[in-house]
Design a protein around this motif. Structure first.
Motif, PDB file in Angstrom:
ATOM      1  N   ILE A 156      17.809  19.856  25.044  1.00  0.00           N
ATOM      2  CA  ILE A 156      17.144  19.527  23.785  1.00  0.00           C
ATOM      3  C   ILE A 156      15.658  19.761  23.967  1.00  0.00           C
ATOM      4  CG2 ILE A 156      16.673  17.714  22.097  1.00  0.00           C
ATOM      5  CD1 ILE A 156      19.255  16.314  23.221  1.00  0.00           C
ATOM      6  N   SER A 157      15.070  20.524  23.059  1.00  0.00           N
ATOM      7  CA  SER A 157      13.649  20.841  23.104  1.00  0.00           C
ATOM      8  C   SER A 157      12.958  20.198  21.901  1.00  0.00           C
ATOM      9  CB  SER A 157      13.471  22.369  23.065  1.00  0.00           C
ATOM     10  OG  SER A 157      12.119  22.715  22.989  1.00  0.00           O
ATOM     11  N   ILE A 165      15.636  11.309  10.546  1.00  0.00           N
ATOM     12  CA  ILE A 165      16.520  12.438  10.832  1.00  0.00           C
ATOM     13  C   ILE A 165      15.796  13.492  11.662  1.00  0.00           C
ATOM     14  CG2 ILE A 165      17.739  14.362   9.723  1.00  0.00           C
ATOM     15  CD1 ILE A 165      18.427  12.489   7.458  1.00  0.00           C
ATOM     16  N   LEU A 166      16.563  14.143  12.542  1.00  0.00           N
ATOM     17  CA  LEU A 166      16.079  15.261  13.341  1.00  0.00           C
ATOM     18  C   LEU A 166      16.605  16.558  12.735  1.00  0.00           C
ATOM     19  CD1 LEU A 166      16.981  13.764  16.830  1.00  0.00           C
ATOM     20  CD2 LEU A 166      14.719  13.769  15.736  1.00  0.00           C
ATOM     21  N   ILE A 167      15.709  17.509  12.535  1.00  0.00           N
ATOM     22  CA  ILE A 167      16.060  18.796  11.936  1.00  0.00           C
ATOM     23  C   ILE A 167      15.764  19.891  12.950  1.00  0.00           C
ATOM     24  CG2 ILE A 167      15.513  20.418  10.053  1.00  0.00           C
ATOM     25  CD1 ILE A 167      16.832  17.848   9.091  1.00  0.00           C
ATOM     26  N   GLY A 168      16.641  20.869  13.047  1.00  0.00           N
ATOM     27  CA  GLY A 168      16.371  21.945  13.984  1.00  0.00           C
ATOM     28  C   GLY A 168      17.423  23.024  13.972  1.00  0.00           C
ATOM     29  N   THR A 169      17.492  23.722  15.087  1.00  0.00           N
ATOM     30  CA  THR A 169      18.411  24.839  15.222  1.00  0.00           C
ATOM     31  C   THR A 169      18.775  24.998  16.693  1.00  0.00           C
ATOM     32  OG1 THR A 169      18.766  27.151  14.622  1.00  0.00           O
ATOM     33  CG2 THR A 169      16.591  26.583  15.507  1.00  0.00           C
ATOM     34  N   TYR A 170      19.780  25.795  16.939  1.00  0.00           N
ATOM     35  CA  TYR A 170      20.122  26.139  18.308  1.00  0.00           C
ATOM     36  C   TYR A 170      19.509  27.500  18.612  1.00  0.00           C
ATOM     37  CZ  TYR A 170      23.165  22.238  19.297  1.00  0.00           C
ATOM     38  OH  TYR A 170      23.632  20.981  19.555  1.00  0.00           O
ATOM     39  N   ALA A 176      19.174  23.147  21.898  1.00  0.00           N
ATOM     40  CA  ALA A 176      18.886  22.654  20.550  1.00  0.00           C
ATOM     41  C   ALA A 176      17.383  22.437  20.457  1.00  0.00           C
ATOM     42  CB  ALA A 176      19.615  21.345  20.297  1.00  0.00           C
ATOM     43  N   GLU A 177      16.758  23.025  19.458  1.00  0.00           N
ATOM     44  CA  GLU A 177      15.322  22.829  19.274  1.00  0.00           C
ATOM     45  C   GLU A 177      15.074  22.024  18.006  1.00  0.00           C
ATOM     46  OE1 GLU A 177      11.170  25.149  19.729  1.00  0.00           O
ATOM     47  OE2 GLU A 177      12.697  26.236  18.612  1.00  0.00           O
ATOM     48  N   ILE A 178      14.442  20.855  18.180  1.00  0.00           N
ATOM     49  CA  ILE A 178      14.053  20.026  17.044  1.00  0.00           C
ATOM     50  C   ILE A 178      12.760  20.619  16.493  1.00  0.00           C
ATOM     51  CG2 ILE A 178      13.485  17.700  16.257  1.00  0.00           C
ATOM     52  CD1 ILE A 178      16.317  17.980  17.520  1.00  0.00           C
ATOM     53  N   VAL A 179      12.755  20.976  15.210  1.00  0.00           N
ATOM     54  CA  VAL A 179      11.568  21.600  14.615  1.00  0.00           C
ATOM     55  C   VAL A 179      10.917  20.735  13.542  1.00  0.00           C
ATOM     56  CG1 VAL A 179      12.360  23.934  15.162  1.00  0.00           C
ATOM     57  CG2 VAL A 179      12.899  22.940  12.920  1.00  0.00           C
ATOM     58  N   ALA A 180      11.612  19.687  13.103  1.00  0.00           N
ATOM     59  CA  ALA A 180      11.050  18.798  12.084  1.00  0.00           C
ATOM     60  C   ALA A 180      11.665  17.412  12.230  1.00  0.00           C
ATOM     61  CB  ALA A 180      11.312  19.333  10.676  1.00  0.00           C
TER      62      ALA A 180
END
Length: 159
Positions: free
Chosen positions: A17-18, A42-47, A53-57
């Motif tokens: 997890i990044s 909430i954690l928002i992101g993408t793989y 998994a990168e959390i971006v918001a």
């Protein structure tokens, strides 16, 4: 991945997890505002690939959330609209974050039950949700990250 990211990993899981340090600062601001009560969001992101998994918001508590010193119930007002907007950008719901003021960064039974339920609920489209728990108080925070599987396994992630 940016060098300003914190990477969480577990020897028991292939997923990493990044999280950008600025997102932790944003969560800390929500914690400061809520203190001495719990809060979350909430954690928002993408793989980035099948293993990262990168959390971006980070989304803070919705206005219908309920907060007490030892409990937090995340509301849902406006969340579906936000999630749809993120979905259209190709980024998705990846999990939850939660604040335990003056407590420990370990999940309660309620936290674990909630994340296990999310992992098994097809409406979330998130078979391995992430939970970040922040503990402590103003300017002295600790955090831990957890990954939950649909089989009921919980992986404590290290950084």
């Amino acid at each position: 991945m940016l060098t300003n990211n914190i990477i969480f990993y577990s020897d028991e899981s292939s997923i990493k997890i990044s999280v950008n340090k600025d997102l932790f600062n944003k969560m800390y601001q929500y914690c400061d505002k809520s203190y001495p009560n719990e809060t979350g969001g909430i954690l928002i992101g993408t793989y980035l690939d099948k293993q990262t998994a990168e959390i971006v918001a980070v989304i803070g508590p919705s206005e219908d959330s309920k907060t007490w010193k030892t409990r937090f119930n995340r509301g849902a007002k406006g969340i579906n609209k936000l999630l749809k907007e993120y979905w259209e950008q190709g980024i998705y719901y990846l999990g939850e974050w939660h604040f335990h003021p003056n407590g420990s960064p370990y999940p309660s039974n309620i936290d674990t039950d909630t994340l296990t339920s999310i992992s098994n609920n097809s409406k979330y489209s998130c078979p391995e949700p992430i939970l970040i728990i922040i503990s402590g108080s103003h300017n002295c925070y600790n955090q831990k990250s957890y990954l939950y599987s649909s089989t009921g396994q919980k992986f404590e992630m290290n950084c």
